[in-house]
Design a protein around this motif. Structure first.
Motif, short mmCIF file in Angstrom:
data_model
loop_
_atom_site.label_atom_id
_atom_site.label_comp_id
_atom_site.label_asym_id
_atom_site.label_seq_id
_atom_site.Cartn_x
_atom_site.Cartn_y
_atom_site.Cartn_z
N ALA A 138 -1.74 -2.15 -0.51
CA ALA A 138 -3.19 -2.60 -0.92
C ALA A 138 -4.66 -2.01 -1.53
O ALA A 138 -5.24 -2.48 -1.60
CB ALA A 138 -3.40 -4.43 -1.13
N TRP A 139 -4.33 -1.49 0.11
CA TRP A 139 -5.50 -0.80 0.51
C TRP A 139 -5.74 0.42 -0.70
O TRP A 139 -7.00 0.95 -0.48
CB TRP A 139 -5.71 -0.29 2.10
CG TRP A 139 -4.95 0.60 1.67
CD1 TRP A 139 -4.20 2.26 1.90
CD2 TRP A 139 -2.97 0.64 2.70
NE1 TRP A 139 -3.14 2.44 2.68
CE2 TRP A 139 -2.77 1.50 2.62
CE3 TRP A 139 -2.43 -1.14 3.14
CZ2 TRP A 139 -0.68 1.56 2.69
CZ3 TRP A 139 -0.87 -0.50 2.94
CH2 TRP A 139 -0.89 0.58 3.85
N GLN A 140 -4.73 1.00 -1.89
CA GLN A 140 -4.41 1.66 -1.99
C GLN A 140 -4.95 2.18 -3.43
O GLN A 140 -4.32 2.71 -3.96
CB GLN A 140 -3.68 3.30 -1.74
CG GLN A 140 -2.11 2.58 -1.33
CD GLN A 140 -1.71 3.51 -1.08
OE1 GLN A 140 -2.20 4.57 -0.74
NE2 GLN A 140 -0.42 3.57 -1.40
N GLY A 141 -5.23 -0.07 -3.59
CA GLY A 141 -4.83 -0.03 -5.31
C GLY A 141 -3.84 -0.37 -5.70
O GLY A 141 -4.06 -0.11 -6.81
N PHE A 142 -2.67 -0.92 -5.19
CA PHE A 142 -1.40 -1.56 -4.68
C PHE A 142 -1.10 0.50 -6.55
O PHE A 142 0.00 0.36 -7.46
CB PHE A 142 -1.23 -2.14 -6.23
CG PHE A 142 -1.33 -3.39 -5.56
CD1 PHE A 142 -0.70 -3.16 -4.85
CD2 PHE A 142 -2.95 -4.00 -5.68
CE1 PHE A 142 -0.98 -4.63 -4.07
CE2 PHE A 142 -3.32 -5.60 -5.17
CZ PHE A 142 -2.33 -5.49 -4.19
N ALA A 158 3.85 -2.65 -11.52
CA ALA A 158 2.57 -4.03 -11.22
C ALA A 158 4.21 -4.76 -11.85
O ALA A 158 4.53 -6.25 -11.02
CB ALA A 158 1.72 -4.29 -11.25
N LYS A 159 5.16 -5.16 -12.94
CA LYS A 159 5.50 -5.61 -13.98
C LYS A 159 6.80 -5.61 -12.76
O LYS A 159 7.23 -7.17 -12.65
CB LYS A 159 5.72 -5.48 -15.30
CG LYS A 159 7.05 -5.66 -15.87
CD LYS A 159 7.11 -5.51 -17.57
CE LYS A 159 7.98 -6.26 -18.15
NZ LYS A 159 8.09 -5.69 -19.04
N GLY A 160 7.64 -4.94 -12.69
CA GLY A 160 8.98 -5.17 -11.62
C GLY A 160 9.11 -5.38 -10.30
O GLY A 160 9.52 -6.02 -10.34
N THR A 206 5.61 0.33 4.01
CA THR A 206 7.28 -0.02 3.76
C THR A 206 7.96 -0.66 4.29
O THR A 206 8.00 -2.18 4.98
CB THR A 206 8.22 0.74 2.71
OG1 THR A 206 8.16 1.17 1.41
CG2 THR A 206 9.76 -0.12 2.11
N PRO A 207 8.57 0.11 5.94
CA PRO A 207 9.48 -0.32 6.60
C PRO A 207 8.38 -1.49 7.48
O PRO A 207 9.42 -2.42 8.51
CB PRO A 207 9.47 0.60 7.58
CG PRO A 207 9.33 2.12 7.32
CD PRO A 207 8.84 1.22 5.37
N VAL A 208 7.15 -0.95 7.74
CA VAL A 208 5.52 -1.50 8.70
C VAL A 208 5.85 -2.76 7.78
O VAL A 208 5.78 -4.37 8.40
CB VAL A 208 4.78 -1.05 9.26
CG1 VAL A 208 3.52 -1.94 9.13
CG2 VAL A 208 4.89 0.01 9.16
N GLY A 209 5.71 -2.74 6.44
CA GLY A 209 5.31 -4.56 5.83
C GLY A 209 6.08 -5.84 5.48
O GLY A 209 6.12 -6.24 6.25
N ALA A 210 7.40 -4.40 5.89
CA ALA A 210 8.68 -5.25 6.10
C ALA A 210 8.71 -6.17 6.57
O ALA A 210 9.07 -7.21 6.91
CB ALA A 210 10.00 -4.04 5.63
#
Length: 327
Positions: free
Chosen positions: A171-175, A180-182, A302-306
Motif C-alpha cells: 500500500a505504501w507504494q500505491g499498490f 487490483a481486479k484479480g 509478501t511473507p512479512v504481510g502474510a
C-alpha cells in the motif's frame, strides 16, 4: 469462525479456512492408523497446493470449468465413500434448498472467483488472500451472530490482519505491481466462506445426516450449478492437456474429497481447535509451492504481510480464558 453450537461441517472448503466443527455433534469420520500429526501435515500440504493446482488448471480450462471439475471430482470422491458405507444422501426439500444456497456461497462462487483471480495474480497471493477468511468471519459474526461478543484482543487481531493485507499489497507504494481486479476477486472469494458459514449455522445446525452426506450433497448441487453456468458462458474444451487435467482432478478428488475426510477425522480425534490450525499453514505452503514450482516472484513484503495476516487471524480466533469459545 465460531464454534459454539455450530452445525455438522457441511462446508466444502479445500483451500479455505478449515471448517469449525462442534464437539457436541457426533462426526462420522473414522480415525485411521496414521498418526494425526502426519495427517495434519498432509492436509496442510494438500490444501496449500490447491492454489497451484488452480493456476495450472486455468492454463487449459476456463475458470468456470476448473471450478466445475473441482466440485465434480470432490463430489465423486465423497459419494464413493457414502456408497462404501451404504449411507444415503440427506432428505427433505427444505434441507436441499438450504444446501443449494450453501453450495453457492461455499463452493460455486468462491471456487469460480479464485480461478478467475489466478488468471492475473500469482497462486501465492491467492493463498494469502484466502487466509483473510477468519478476519472477514470475525467482522461479520459481530453483526450477524449474537453469541459472538467483541473483545479487545479480537479487535486488535482484526486491525492487525488487515494491516497485513495492506503490507502484502504494498500500500505504501500505491499498490504498484499488483493486479487490483484479480486481488479483489480473491478477497471476495475469501469473504464468501464466512457468509456461507453464518448461513449454514442459522439454517442447517440441526439437520440430520453425517458430515460426509451433507457435504457430498452440497458438492453435488454445486456441480449442477457450475454445469449450468459453464454451459452458458464457456465453450466445451477441444482438448484435454495432461497436466491441467490432472491438476483439476487432484484439486477435486484430493483437495475437496480426501482432504475433507481427513479434516473430519482430525476434528474427531484432536478437536476442532487443533484441527482448524491447518488454516495457518495453507498460505505458507501456497507461497512456497508458487515460488518453487511456478517461478513466481517473492518480495519481502509478501511473507512479512502474510505473517501479520496470520497473527491477526489467530488473535480473532483466540478463546477466552473461561466460558464458551470466543472465536
Amino acid at each position: 469462525m465460531s464454534a459454539p453450537a455450530t452445525p455438522r461441517p457441511t462446508l466444502s472448503t479445500p483451500a479455505p479456512a478449515a471448517p469449525a466443527a462442534t464437539t457436541s455433534t457426533a462426526i462420522s469420520a473414522r480415525p485411521t492408523g496414521l498418526d494425526w500429526r502426519l495427517r495434519f501435515a498432509l492436509l496442510s500440504i494438500i490444501w496449500g497446493f490447491s492454489f497451484l493446482l488452480i493456476k495450472v488448471g486455468t492454463e487449459a480450462y476456463a475458470p468456470f470449468q476448473v471450478a466445475l471439475g473441482r466440485v465434480f471430482f470432490g463430489a465423486l470422491a465423497l459419494l464413493t465413500v457414502l456408497l462404501v458405507r451404504r449411507e444415503g444422501l440427506p432428505r427433505g426439500r427444505r434441507t436441499w434448498a438450504h444446501l443449494t444456497v450453501a453450495a453457492l456461497l461455499l463452493n460455486t462462487a468462491p471456487f469460480s472467483l479464485f480461478a478467475y483471480a489466478e488468471l492475473s495474480i500469482p497462486s501465492s497471493l491467492a493463498g494469502i488472500c484466502n487466509a483473510t477468511s477468519p478476519l472477514w468471519g470475525m467482522a461479520l459474526s459481530l453483526v450477524a451472530l449474537s453469541e459472538d461478543r467483541p473483545t479487545r484482543r479480537r479487535f486488535v487481531g482484526l486491525g492487525l490482519g488487515f494491516l497485513g493485507v495492506l503490507t502484502v499489497l504494498g500500500a505504501w507504494q500505491g499498490f504498484s505491481g499488483v493486479d487490483a481486479k484479480g486481488t479483489a476477486l480473491a478477497l471476495l472469494a475469501s469473504l464468501c466462506y464466512p457468509i456461507g458459514w453464518i448461513y449454514v449455522r442459522r439454517t442447517l445446525a440441526s439437520t440430520p445426516g453425517s458430515p460426509v452426506a451433507l457435504t457430498g450433497a452440497q458438492l453435488l448441487v454445486s456441480t449442477l450449478q457450475l454445469l449450468l453456468v459453464s454451459s452458458l458462458f464457456t465453450s466445451a474444451p477441444t482438448s484435454f492437456p495432461l497436466w491441467p487435467t490432472l491438476s483439476v482432478i487432484a484439486l477435486g478428488a484430493l483437495g475437496t474429497g480426501m482432504a475433507l475426510q481427513m479434516q473430519y477425522g482430525l476434528v474427531t480425534e484432536v478437536g476442532p481447535t487443533t484441527a482448524q490450525m491447518v488454516t495457518y499453514f495453507i498460505p505458507v505452503i501456497a507461497t512456497t509451492a508458487g515460488v518453487a514450482l511456478l517461478g513466481e516472484q517473492l518480495h519481502w513484503n509478501t511473507p512479512v504481510g502474510a505473517a501479520i495476516v496470520l497473527t491477526g487471524a489467530a488473535l480473532t480466533q483466540a478463546r477466552r480464558a473461561s466460558g464458551p469459545a470466543d472465536a
